[in-house]
Design a protein around this motif. Structure first.
Motif, PDB file in Angstrom:
ATOM      1  N   VAL A  90       0.873  -1.174   0.000  1.00  0.00           N
ATOM      2  CA  VAL A  90       0.000   0.000   0.000  1.00  0.00           C
ATOM      3  C   VAL A  90       0.908   1.221   0.000  1.00  0.00           C
ATOM      4  CG1 VAL A  90      -1.808   1.267   1.212  1.00  0.00           C
ATOM      5  CG2 VAL A  90      -1.801  -1.239   1.275  1.00  0.00           C
ATOM      6  N   CYS A  91       0.888   1.979  -1.090  1.00  0.00           N
ATOM      7  CA  CYS A  91       1.784   3.128  -1.194  1.00  0.00           C
ATOM      8  C   CYS A  91       1.389   4.003  -2.370  1.00  0.00           C
ATOM      9  CB  CYS A  91       3.239   2.672  -1.357  1.00  0.00           C
ATOM     10  SG  CYS A  91       3.611   1.920  -2.964  1.00  0.00           S
ATOM     11  N   ARG A  92       1.998   5.169  -2.455  1.00  0.00           N
ATOM     12  CA  ARG A  92       1.868   6.009  -3.635  1.00  0.00           C
ATOM     13  C   ARG A  92       2.640   5.349  -4.781  1.00  0.00           C
ATOM     14  NH1 ARG A  92       4.602   9.618  -1.953  1.00  0.00           N
ATOM     15  NH2 ARG A  92       6.317   9.903  -3.401  1.00  0.00           N
ATOM     16  N   ILE A  93       2.069   5.357  -5.967  1.00  0.00           N
ATOM     17  CA  ILE A  93       2.743   4.732  -7.111  1.00  0.00           C
ATOM     18  C   ILE A  93       3.751   5.730  -7.683  1.00  0.00           C
ATOM     19  CG2 ILE A  93       2.461   3.469  -9.268  1.00  0.00           C
ATOM     20  CD1 ILE A  93       1.040   2.218  -6.852  1.00  0.00           C
ATOM     21  N   ALA A  94       4.935   5.728  -7.086  1.00  0.00           N
ATOM     22  CA  ALA A  94       6.011   6.644  -7.482  1.00  0.00           C
ATOM     23  C   ALA A  94       7.309   5.854  -7.502  1.00  0.00           C
ATOM     24  CB  ALA A  94       6.097   7.815  -6.504  1.00  0.00           C
ATOM     25  N   PHE A  95       7.824   5.589  -8.685  1.00  0.00           N
ATOM     26  CA  PHE A  95       8.995   4.716  -8.827  1.00  0.00           C
ATOM     27  C   PHE A  95      10.226   5.285  -8.129  1.00  0.00           C
ATOM     28  CE2 PHE A  95       7.441   2.728 -13.108  1.00  0.00           C
ATOM     29  CZ  PHE A  95       6.455   2.052 -12.414  1.00  0.00           C
ATOM     30  N   GLU A  96      10.425   6.601  -8.188  1.00  0.00           N
ATOM     31  CA  GLU A  96      11.656   7.209  -7.675  1.00  0.00           C
ATOM     32  C   GLU A  96      11.874   6.903  -6.194  1.00  0.00           C
ATOM     33  OE1 GLU A  96      13.902  11.569  -7.449  1.00  0.00           O
ATOM     34  OE2 GLU A  96      11.764  11.456  -7.928  1.00  0.00           O
ATOM     35  N   SER A  97      10.796   6.889  -5.422  1.00  0.00           N
ATOM     36  CA  SER A  97      10.930   6.640  -3.985  1.00  0.00           C
ATOM     37  C   SER A  97      10.504   5.234  -3.584  1.00  0.00           C
ATOM     38  CB  SER A  97      10.112   7.662  -3.195  1.00  0.00           C
ATOM     39  OG  SER A  97       8.742   7.618  -3.570  1.00  0.00           O
ATOM     40  N   LYS A  98       9.440   4.714  -4.181  1.00  0.00           N
ATOM     41  CA  LYS A  98       8.859   3.452  -3.724  1.00  0.00           C
ATOM     42  C   LYS A  98       9.491   2.213  -4.366  1.00  0.00           C
ATOM     43  CE  LYS A  98       6.094   5.759  -1.121  1.00  0.00           C
ATOM     44  NZ  LYS A  98       6.314   5.832   0.341  1.00  0.00           N
TER      45      LYS A  98
END
Length: 220
Positions: A90-98
């Motif tokens: 469960v998270c924001r869909i952001a490749f740079e951080s996740k």
């Protein structure tokens, strides 16, 4: 802002953010307290901005176990596959951080190595890289073992039905989602971001993986 006290509440690891130091110092000079989400995040903040040590304090997230457990009882149309280990993120869909894109690289390799029938990975969330996520799942032919469920106002009923809370982040502050999952009885499997070892005692109440594709592969 016309306020007697001004507080900066920082929920990430600022040492990873490539900040413009001069501009940040202008802002911090006007702030009375700088609140960090964990001891490790405070330590890294002070490595970047040592002059503000007297202003920096730690205040962790506040959570209601009762609210989380009651919310998890909501009825949803979602079933997991029996006989498999079910992972959920469960998270924001952001490749740079996740780091979801590198996690898909790992899942692709696990599938090539014959492990894909042993687990299924569910992803809850929305964000700037959502379209890319769906494209990668399709391009890598992973729809049999990876499912994007989209954004959910209440992710807890979905989490409750799974086994492992999987977080392949490149960097984090102190993600509240990990603690929420622990409250619901999931085992966290997380990368070694700045405060990971404050949240998870590896081998006791979860597992902390080396923060790399190889580390994620071995962790899974």
């Amino acid at each position: 802002v016309k306020a007697k006290k001004k507080i900066a509440w920082i929920h990430t690891d600022l040492s990873t953010m490539n900040l413009y130091e001069e501009q940040e110092n202008k802002s911090f000079s006007k702030i009375d307290k700088i609140v960090l989400i964990s001891e490790e995040c405070k330590s890294r903040f002070l490595q970047c901005f040592p002059k503000w040590e007297k202003k920096a304090i730690v205040v962790e997230n506040f959570l209601s176990k009762k609210y989380i457990r009651e919310s998890a009882e909501e009825k949803v149309e979602f079933t997991v596959e029996n006989g498999k280990i079910n992972f959920i993120t469960v998270c924001r869909i952001a490749f740079e951080s996740k780091g979801l894109d590198r996690a898909l690289n790992v899942i692709e390799q696990l599938k090539k190595d014959g492990y894909s029938e042993k687990f299924h990975w569910y992803i809850v969330g929305a964000g700037e890289d959502e379209k890319k996520l769906l494209e990668l799942i399709s391009e890598k032919n992973l729809s049999d073992c990876v499912t994007h469920l989209g954004a959910k106002n209440n992710p807890f009923p979905y989490e409750k039905k799974c086994d492992i809370f999987f977080l392949p982040s490149i960097f984090e502050g102190k993600p509240i989602a990990v603690t929420e999952a622990q409250i619901l009885g999931l085992v966290p499997l997380v990368t070694d971001y700045s405060s990971a070892r404050e949240q998870v005692k590896s081998g006791q109440n979860g597992f902390v993986m080396e923060n790399s594709e190889r580390g994620i592969y071995e962790g899974i």
